[in-house]
Motif scaffolding. Structure first.
Motif, PDB file in Angstrom:
ATOM      1  N   GLY A   1       0.822  -1.215   0.000  1.00 46.45           N
ATOM      2  CA  GLY A   1       0.000   0.000   0.000  1.00 46.45           C
ATOM      3  C   GLY A   1       0.845   1.250   0.000  1.00 46.45           C
ATOM      4  O   GLY A   1       0.547   2.223  -0.721  1.00 46.45           O
ATOM      5  N   ALA A   2       1.922   1.266   0.798  1.00 45.92           N
ATOM      6  CA  ALA A   2       2.801   2.432   0.848  1.00 45.92           C
ATOM      7  C   ALA A   2       3.494   2.649  -0.489  1.00 45.92           C
ATOM      8  O   ALA A   2       3.709   3.797  -0.916  1.00 45.92           O
ATOM      9  CB  ALA A   2       3.840   2.258   1.951  1.00 45.92           C
ATOM     10  N   PHE A   3       3.848   1.557  -1.164  1.00 56.55           N
ATOM     11  CA  PHE A   3       4.483   1.693  -2.475  1.00 56.55           C
ATOM     12  C   PHE A   3       3.532   2.358  -3.469  1.00 56.55           C
ATOM     13  O   PHE A   3       3.910   3.285  -4.194  1.00 56.55           O
ATOM     14  CB  PHE A   3       4.907   0.317  -3.006  1.00 56.55           C
ATOM     15  N   VAL A   4       2.287   1.902  -3.495  1.00 56.37           N
ATOM     16  CA  VAL A   4       1.308   2.461  -4.436  1.00 56.37           C
ATOM     17  C   VAL A   4       1.064   3.941  -4.157  1.00 56.37           C
ATOM     18  O   VAL A   4       1.060   4.774  -5.076  1.00 56.37           O
ATOM     19  CB  VAL A   4      -0.016   1.670  -4.362  1.00 56.37           C
ATOM     20  N   LEU A   5       0.882   4.302  -2.884  1.00 55.98           N
ATOM     21  CA  LEU A   5       0.652   5.703  -2.542  1.00 55.98           C
ATOM     22  C   LEU A   5       1.894   6.556  -2.788  1.00 55.98           C
ATOM     23  O   LEU A   5       1.787   7.728  -3.169  1.00 55.98           O
ATOM     24  CB  LEU A   5       0.227   5.825  -1.075  1.00 55.98           C
ATOM     25  N   SER A   6       3.067   5.973  -2.598  1.00 56.82           N
ATOM     26  CA  SER A   6       4.306   6.706  -2.856  1.00 56.82           C
ATOM     27  C   SER A   6       4.479   6.975  -4.344  1.00 56.82           C
ATOM     28  O   SER A   6       5.008   8.021  -4.729  1.00 56.82           O
ATOM     29  CB  SER A   6       5.505   5.922  -2.319  1.00 56.82           C
TER      30      SER A   6
ATOM     31  N   LYS B   1       2.045   7.573  -6.354  1.00 56.47           N
ATOM     32  CA  LYS B   1       1.147   8.719  -6.602  1.00 56.47           C
ATOM     33  C   LYS B   1       1.840  10.032  -6.289  1.00 56.47           C
ATOM     34  O   LYS B   1       1.819  10.963  -7.110  1.00 56.47           O
ATOM     35  CB  LYS B   1      -0.109   8.564  -5.742  1.00 56.47           C
ATOM     36  N   GLU B   2       2.452  10.122  -5.121  1.00 57.77           N
ATOM     37  CA  GLU B   2       3.101  11.377  -4.740  1.00 57.77           C
ATOM     38  C   GLU B   2       4.407  11.599  -5.479  1.00 57.77           C
ATOM     39  O   GLU B   2       4.804  12.743  -5.715  1.00 57.77           O
ATOM     40  CB  GLU B   2       3.350  11.390  -3.227  1.00 57.77           C
ATOM     41  N   HIS B   3       5.065  10.523  -5.872  1.00 54.76           N
ATOM     42  CA  HIS B   3       6.279  10.634  -6.686  1.00 54.76           C
ATOM     43  C   HIS B   3       5.968  11.316  -8.015  1.00 54.76           C
ATOM     44  O   HIS B   3       6.793  12.065  -8.551  1.00 54.76           O
ATOM     45  CB  HIS B   3       6.854   9.233  -6.926  1.00 54.76           C
ATOM     46  N   LEU B   4       4.769  11.082  -8.522  1.00 57.16           N
ATOM     47  CA  LEU B   4       4.356  11.699  -9.788  1.00 57.16           C
ATOM     48  C   LEU B   4       3.887  13.136  -9.600  1.00 57.16           C
ATOM     49  O   LEU B   4       3.634  13.834 -10.581  1.00 57.16           O
ATOM     50  CB  LEU B   4       3.232  10.876 -10.424  1.00 57.16           C
ATOM     51  N   ARG B   5       3.781  13.566  -8.355  1.00 56.28           N
ATOM     52  CA  ARG B   5       3.330  14.927  -8.066  1.00 56.28           C
ATOM     53  C   ARG B   5       4.485  15.750  -7.495  1.00 56.28           C
ATOM     54  O   ARG B   5       5.435  16.067  -8.196  1.00 56.28           O
ATOM     55  CB  ARG B   5       2.133  14.888  -7.105  1.00 56.28           C
ATOM     56  N   ASP B   6       4.406  16.071  -6.224  1.00 60.18           N
ATOM     57  CA  ASP B   6       5.398  16.979  -5.622  1.00 60.18           C
ATOM     58  C   ASP B   6       6.414  16.284  -4.739  1.00 60.18           C
ATOM     59  O   ASP B   6       7.202  16.936  -4.063  1.00 60.18           O
ATOM     60  CB  ASP B   6       4.675  18.062  -4.811  1.00 60.18           C
TER      61      ASP B   6
ATOM     62  N   GLU C   1       2.221   9.428   3.202  1.00 61.86           N
ATOM     63  CA  GLU C   1       2.141   8.185   2.436  1.00 61.86           C
ATOM     64  C   GLU C   1       2.790   7.019   3.176  1.00 61.86           C
ATOM     65  O   GLU C   1       2.569   5.868   2.828  1.00 61.86           O
ATOM     66  CB  GLU C   1       2.814   8.358   1.065  1.00 61.86           C
ATOM     67  N   LEU C   2       3.628   7.316   4.172  1.00 63.22           N
ATOM     68  CA  LEU C   2       4.361   6.280   4.888  1.00 63.22           C
ATOM     69  C   LEU C   2       3.784   5.992   6.266  1.00 63.22           C
ATOM     70  O   LEU C   2       4.335   5.174   7.007  1.00 63.22           O
ATOM     71  CB  LEU C   2       5.834   6.706   5.036  1.00 63.22           C
ATOM     72  N   LYS C   3       2.676   6.657   6.609  1.00 65.53           N
ATOM     73  CA  LYS C   3       2.156   6.519   7.980  1.00 65.53           C
ATOM     74  C   LYS C   3       1.636   5.115   8.266  1.00 65.53           C
ATOM     75  O   LYS C   3       1.557   4.705   9.436  1.00 65.53           O
ATOM     76  CB  LYS C   3       1.050   7.542   8.223  1.00 65.53           C
ATOM     77  N   GLY C   4       1.293   4.344   7.233  1.00 57.57           N
ATOM     78  CA  GLY C   4       0.813   2.985   7.453  1.00 57.57           C
ATOM     79  C   GLY C   4       1.914   2.000   7.766  1.00 57.57           C
ATOM     80  O   GLY C   4       1.637   0.861   8.174  1.00 57.57           O
TER      81      GLY C   4
ATOM     82  N   PRO D   1      -8.128  10.390 -11.915  1.00 57.07           N
ATOM     83  CA  PRO D   1      -8.457  10.249 -10.481  1.00 57.07           C
ATOM     84  C   PRO D   1      -7.444   9.362  -9.777  1.00 57.07           C
ATOM     85  O   PRO D   1      -7.775   8.305  -9.231  1.00 57.07           O
ATOM     86  CB  PRO D   1      -9.855   9.615 -10.524  1.00 57.07           C
ATOM     87  N   ILE D   2      -6.184   9.797  -9.787  1.00 51.25           N
ATOM     88  CA  ILE D   2      -5.092   8.955  -9.293  1.00 51.25           C
ATOM     89  C   ILE D   2      -5.221   8.675  -7.799  1.00 51.25           C
ATOM     90  O   ILE D   2      -4.893   7.585  -7.335  1.00 51.25           O
ATOM     91  CB  ILE D   2      -3.737   9.624  -9.639  1.00 51.25           C
ATOM     92  N   GLU D   3      -5.717   9.644  -7.032  1.00 48.91           N
ATOM     93  CA  GLU D   3      -5.910   9.435  -5.590  1.00 48.91           C
ATOM     94  C   GLU D   3      -6.906   8.307  -5.347  1.00 48.91           C
ATOM     95  O   GLU D   3      -6.652   7.399  -4.537  1.00 48.91           O
ATOM     96  CB  GLU D   3      -6.411  10.726  -4.950  1.00 48.91           C
ATOM     97  N   LYS D   4      -8.012   8.340  -6.045  1.00 49.00           N
ATOM     98  CA  LYS D   4      -9.051   7.314  -5.881  1.00 49.00           C
ATOM     99  C   LYS D   4      -8.537   5.939  -6.321  1.00 49.00           C
ATOM    100  O   LYS D   4      -8.799   4.914  -5.662  1.00 49.00           O
ATOM    101  CB  LYS D   4     -10.282   7.701  -6.699  1.00 49.00           C
ATOM    102  N   ILE D   5      -7.800   5.908  -7.424  1.00 56.25           N
ATOM    103  CA  ILE D   5      -7.281   4.642  -7.952  1.00 56.25           C
ATOM    104  C   ILE D   5      -6.308   4.007  -6.964  1.00 56.25           C
ATOM    105  O   ILE D   5      -6.385   2.809  -6.660  1.00 56.25           O
ATOM    106  CB  ILE D   5      -6.600   4.870  -9.312  1.00 56.25           C
TER     107      ILE D   5
END
Length: 301
Positions: free
Chosen positions: A129-134, A136-141, A147-150, A280-284
């Motif tokens: 899960g952290a990899f997927v969310l990371s 997302k943010e890697h593609l942004r700012d 993203e690592l709180k889990g 909708p990258i956040e939702k995905i």
């Protein structure tokens, strides 16, 4: 991304949010001011005909060459928009590939990790899960602690040894899954399927990187913008002899159509932000994280 009903024609037509109007407005104002200036020059310097019924415009560029240039400009804009949409659609496909790879890895892990190993299952789930969310943010700012709180405190401490959190997460995940061999949960030849899924995660990440960090060539973008500026700046000289004061009306629609097409291309060529027309990258990514947790039997965050 804006969800809309394509069958509700009136609602779509009257929408403002998500349209190119805010982006086009400044450009449109300057072109209209330029058009008004040319109309003023023309109207006060025009020569009346001998019968005083009509008058001959001082500003008259002719339409033949401009018609040819207009066709060339539309062709360039179509290419620009198609190129941007290809990036948009490729981005959506690669996000789908990322989700498939993450879920596939979770299914494989679920099939070998004993059900009573709650802590190990939770760790694998949180790492995926952290990899997927990371991503997302890697593609942004950039990746933030959110993203690592889990992750567990031990995992976060391990990440301190890596300059790139996203590479660190992938490496730690690989080590944890490889430990399944030592725990006798999987035979070495069977571990190849885990490696394949980890490779798929990396492939999706690098494909998304390619889209995000490879803009259209500057020369192409510059050529289109200069060409459009010249075309729209000279278009009033073609229209004034026929429309006079009413030239502002067709110029309004010309700017809206041509500049609007370019602005659409600019907005969707980087589809990973949070603009109304972005993916909708956040939702995905959040849906992928929830599915991974469910597959591994871990309570959702």
């Amino acid at each position: 991304m804006i969800n809309y009903d394509p069958s509700n024609r009136l609602q779509v037509i009257l929408s403002y949010r998500g349209t190119v109007i805010p982006s086009v407005l400044t450009y449109m104002i300057w072109i209209i001011i330029w058009t008004a200036f040319l109309i003023f020059i023309n109207e006060y310097t025009a020569q009346f005909t001998e019968d005083n019924i009509g008058y001959i415009s001082k500003i008259n560029l002719g339409s033949q060459m401009h018609t040819f240039l207009g066709a060339a400009l539309v062709f360039l804009l179509v290419m620009r928009t198609n190129s941007s949409y290809d990036r948009y659609w490729e981005g959506r496909k690669q996000l789908g590939a990322l989700g498939i790879a993450a879920r596939s890895l979770a299914v494989k892990a679920n099939s070998v990790i004993p059900m009573d190993e709650k802590g190990f299952r939770s760790e694998v789930s949180s790492l995926i899960g952290a990899f997927v969310l990371s991503v997302k943010e890697h593609l942004r700012d950039g990746i933030t602690p959110k993203e690592l709180k889990g992750l567990s405190s031990a995992n976060r401490e391990e990440l301190g040894n890596y300059t790139s959190p996203i590479n660190g997460i992938l490496n730690i995940l690989s080590l944890r899954l490889h430990s399944c061999i030592e725990r006798k949960w999987v035979h070495p030849p069977e571990y190849g399927s885990f490696n394949a899924s980890l490779d798929d995660l990396q492939a999706a990440l690098r494909a998304l990187d390619r889209i995000r960090y490879t803009p259209l060539p500057f020369a192409y973008v510059n050529q289109l913008k200069v060409f459009m500026l010249i075309y729209l700046s000279t278009l009033p000289m073609v229209l004034i002899p026929d429309f006079h004061f009413y030239t502002i009306i067709p110029m309004f629609f010309a700017v809206y159509a041509l500049v609007g097409m370019e602005e659409i291309g600019i907005e969707i060529e980087d589809p990973f932000g949070d603009d109304p027309n972005d993916l909708p990258i956040e939702k995905i990514c959040q849906a992928t994280k929830r599915d991974v947790a469910e597959i591994l039997g871990v309570r959702k965050d």
